[in-house]
Scaffold this active site. Sequence first.
Site, PDB file in Angstrom:
ATOM      1  N   ARG A 118       0.802  -1.227   0.000  1.00  0.00           N
ATOM      2  CA  ARG A 118       0.000   0.000   0.000  1.00  0.00           C
ATOM      3  C   ARG A 118       0.840   1.285   0.000  1.00  0.00           C
ATOM      4  NH1 ARG A 118      -2.950  -3.040   3.873  1.00  0.00           N
ATOM      5  NH2 ARG A 118      -4.627  -4.182   2.851  1.00  0.00           N
ATOM      6  N   LYS A 140       1.934  10.890 -12.170  1.00  0.00           N
ATOM      7  CA  LYS A 140       1.059   9.947 -12.845  1.00  0.00           C
ATOM      8  C   LYS A 140       1.810   8.645 -13.055  1.00  0.00           C
ATOM      9  CE  LYS A 140      -2.233  12.631 -15.526  1.00  0.00           C
ATOM     10  NZ  LYS A 140      -2.798  12.777 -16.883  1.00  0.00           N
ATOM     11  N   GLU A 182       6.884  16.543 -26.466  1.00  0.00           N
ATOM     12  CA  GLU A 182       6.347  17.077 -25.211  1.00  0.00           C
ATOM     13  C   GLU A 182       6.939  18.459 -24.912  1.00  0.00           C
ATOM     14  OE1 GLU A 182       3.907  15.668 -23.537  1.00  0.00           O
ATOM     15  OE2 GLU A 182       3.908  13.593 -24.241  1.00  0.00           O
ATOM     16  N   LYS A 224       5.552  22.223 -16.349  1.00  0.00           N
ATOM     17  CA  LYS A 224       4.767  21.086 -15.872  1.00  0.00           C
ATOM     18  C   LYS A 224       4.567  21.161 -14.354  1.00  0.00           C
ATOM     19  CE  LYS A 224       3.743  16.282 -16.057  1.00  0.00           C
ATOM     20  NZ  LYS A 224       3.853  15.003 -16.740  1.00  0.00           N
ATOM     21  N   GLU A 234      -5.687  16.344 -11.275  1.00  0.00           N
ATOM     22  CA  GLU A 234      -6.280  16.560 -12.584  1.00  0.00           C
ATOM     23  C   GLU A 234      -7.771  16.852 -12.524  1.00  0.00           C
ATOM     24  OE1 GLU A 234      -5.390  13.446 -15.403  1.00  0.00           O
ATOM     25  OE2 GLU A 234      -5.273  14.888 -17.014  1.00  0.00           O
ATOM     26  N   ARG A 238      -4.847  20.824 -15.094  1.00  0.00           N
ATOM     27  CA  ARG A 238      -3.822  19.842 -15.398  1.00  0.00           C
ATOM     28  C   ARG A 238      -4.093  19.144 -16.724  1.00  0.00           C
ATOM     29  NH1 ARG A 238      -0.615  15.531 -11.641  1.00  0.00           N
ATOM     30  NH2 ARG A 238       0.352  14.433 -13.348  1.00  0.00           N
ATOM     31  N   ASN A 242      -2.570  17.367 -21.492  1.00  0.00           N
ATOM     32  CA  ASN A 242      -2.978  16.323 -22.428  1.00  0.00           C
ATOM     33  C   ASN A 242      -3.120  16.834 -23.860  1.00  0.00           C
ATOM     34  OD1 ASN A 242      -3.131  14.245 -20.483  1.00  0.00           O
ATOM     35  ND2 ASN A 242      -5.098  15.050 -19.778  1.00  0.00           N
ATOM     36  N   HIS A 245      -2.890  14.537 -26.715  1.00  0.00           N
ATOM     37  CA  HIS A 245      -2.860  13.175 -26.180  1.00  0.00           C
ATOM     38  C   HIS A 245      -4.117  12.367 -26.478  1.00  0.00           C
ATOM     39  CE1 HIS A 245       0.744  14.565 -24.293  1.00  0.00           C
ATOM     40  NE2 HIS A 245       0.911  13.451 -23.625  1.00  0.00           N
ATOM     41  N   HIS A 249      -3.447   9.052 -28.114  1.00  0.00           N
ATOM     42  CA  HIS A 249      -3.761   7.747 -27.524  1.00  0.00           C
ATOM     43  C   HIS A 249      -4.533   6.882 -28.509  1.00  0.00           C
ATOM     44  CE1 HIS A 249      -3.388   9.003 -23.000  1.00  0.00           C
ATOM     45  NE2 HIS A 249      -2.231   8.896 -23.610  1.00  0.00           N
ATOM     46  N   HIS A 262       5.194   7.058 -28.150  1.00  0.00           N
ATOM     47  CA  HIS A 262       4.212   7.959 -27.545  1.00  0.00           C
ATOM     48  C   HIS A 262       4.372   9.386 -28.076  1.00  0.00           C
ATOM     49  CE1 HIS A 262       1.657   9.816 -24.534  1.00  0.00           C
ATOM     50  NE2 HIS A 262       2.655  10.583 -24.144  1.00  0.00           N
TER      51      HIS A 262
END
Lengths: 359, 359
Positions: A118, A140, A182, A224, A234, A238, A242, A245, A249, A262
């Site tokens: 955890r 992330k 990026e 960033k 997010e 935030r 993306n 993205h 994606h 990517h």
Amino acid sequence: MKTLSVALGARTYSIQIGMGLLSDPELYRSYLQGSQVMIVTNETVAPLYLDRLRQALSDYRVQEVILPDGEQYKTLDVWNRIFDALLDARFGRDCTLIALGGGVVGDMAGFAAACYQRGVAFIQAPTTLLAQVDSSVGGKTGINHPAGKNMIGAFYQPRAVIADTATLETLPQRELSAGLAEVIKYGFIRDAAFLDWLETHLSEVLGRESDALSHIILRSCEIKAEIVAADELEAGQRALLNFGHTFGHAIETGMGYGQWLHGEAVAVGMCMAADLSARLGWLSGADLERVRRLVASAGLPVDPPPEVSAERFLELMAVDKKVLNGQLRLVLLRHLGKGLVTGDFDPDLLSATLHAWDR
Amino acid sequence: MKTLSVALGARTYSIQIGMGLLSDPELYRSYLQGSQVMIVTNETVAPLYLDRLRQALSDYRVQEVILPDGEQYKTLDVWNRIFDALLDARFGRDCTLIALGGGVVGDMAGFAAACYQRGVAFIQAPTTLLAQVDSSVGGKTGINHPAGKNMIGAFYQPRAVIADTATLETLPQRELSAGLAEVIKYGFIRDAAFLDWLETHLSEVLGRESDALSHIILRSCEIKAEIVAADELEAGQRALLNFGHTFGHAIETGMGYGQWLHGEAVAVGMCMAADLSARLGWLSGADLERVRRLVASAGLPVDPPPEVSAERFLELMAVDKKVLNGQLRLVLLRHLGKGLVTGDFDPDLLSATLHAWDR
């Protein structure tokens, strides 16, 4: 060495940027608590940098787990190997995971750190430009599911990010370009002056001049970190990060993981988002041309693959995490240097963008 | 209906306890945000209560995923079926997962909610005594690894816990007893008066008299909520709740998941921890006898299985999460009604306890 702080209250951490940092034993001492360290890396990076890092950690009980290299291995089963290694080594809650590699390694190691018993400590040691300017910063973490990228994951902050620019010397040109996608993104969504700088100095960056590399890494991380600090989970702005993205994606998933990098998919995604922004009247034809030229100059593609039809794009974009209550939200450009998140656009214009590439 | 609040700042939530709550549409309305609801349940519970819950949720877009029943299915692969279902249904970040079932369902659904798109909303609807008094409260979620129980997981709080005491009517006697192990635990570690009450009223509890059941659920949740609120991430006193669990986990792992119920293993673990506490001079022989008598009266075992040797116990306890910097820490009893977490005991006394059962 340049140091930048990501302000997240109790989870505040620093990003260190500089030549040769990976080999500096002093740097790790302040971030490691217990004696147990698990280095998570991959088959490509291990022969290049694992020894260097192990030597710097000679005072600790160090184990390693070497994963296969590539986005297509960012799966539940490969992720589970990290737990196998941690449990084989009988590491406890006070151990630290160090992600040595690119974004895939960082995402998987970070998500494993978030979940092992955890939650255990975690350090990012990114070795690609993409990881140094993007994936190692912001917390992330996650893995892919056959039905969608990064669908399983956690927000989990590292104790520190150690970005050694020396590792970029061995980076293949294609991956350097992917990282630049990026970098350029930060300019598009937030900083027109940085866009100007990039247009002027791109050849120095592509030539891997160390001052130019340090500058783009620092400026990217600054932007960033600023956005992440304002919106860690997010909930709002935030999502600006993306930009490109959601389209990207869809390309990655549509082509099958591992076919497109990517950054390459994001590069095309930015061109598509800019196209839609132009259809909304927010960018001029000249702006659009400038976007495509900068992306292309960085050695990146500007057109989507013919294999992914307009219909398939829509289908894949509908399962994207940016869907809120069934409405597709996209990051578009209000003007160059200012991104905005919106679901308020005519679906016909999106359709026009998707069909603009003759497929 | 009794309501209890678990005070965790922005993550504060309430526990509702009462007859027939599962069928009350009003109760859910305040906790659900979007329209998408995924019920996670198992093959045993679905035929009994799924329709009842679906009817109460008739205003929502409800899907379900039915998992196999048993601790041996608390695995990475079975966990992944929840993501398959969520992605098949194209559920977004604003969906809510409802765990309808016992502790295994709650742990897996909660951990899936923690990780799906990096976190979605989650409601616990526990249908076993164990889940109502223990696993649904406190935010611990996770799955097992072949090398150890609950080794992969997250701290993740539900929006609400809805404990319908009517569901205990169909609970097998063996599982009722297993739940009582945790109820008795709260008395041992925190509340001597509750221990007295249990000794006097155990027959009413075993006879499932509704007032008696409500009382033990409320008092158990009160004690757990108090301890969790003071230490959400288990940095200190929350570990008290692990009384009996380090020995118990060793039994569960040693015997193979699914052989012993969790509560049964904890029951024996409490007797073993009490035995060690007596060897340290903290409990009298009479105290020890009282511990064993109460546990046995609840229909629970008091002796470890001969299949798990003293050596195997030590081996399995060494990978337990309660190991800090290599030192094994246990929850012991300073006296009846007061537990304490300590690594400061003579290993020979632990060995004496493990060898005390002639195996």
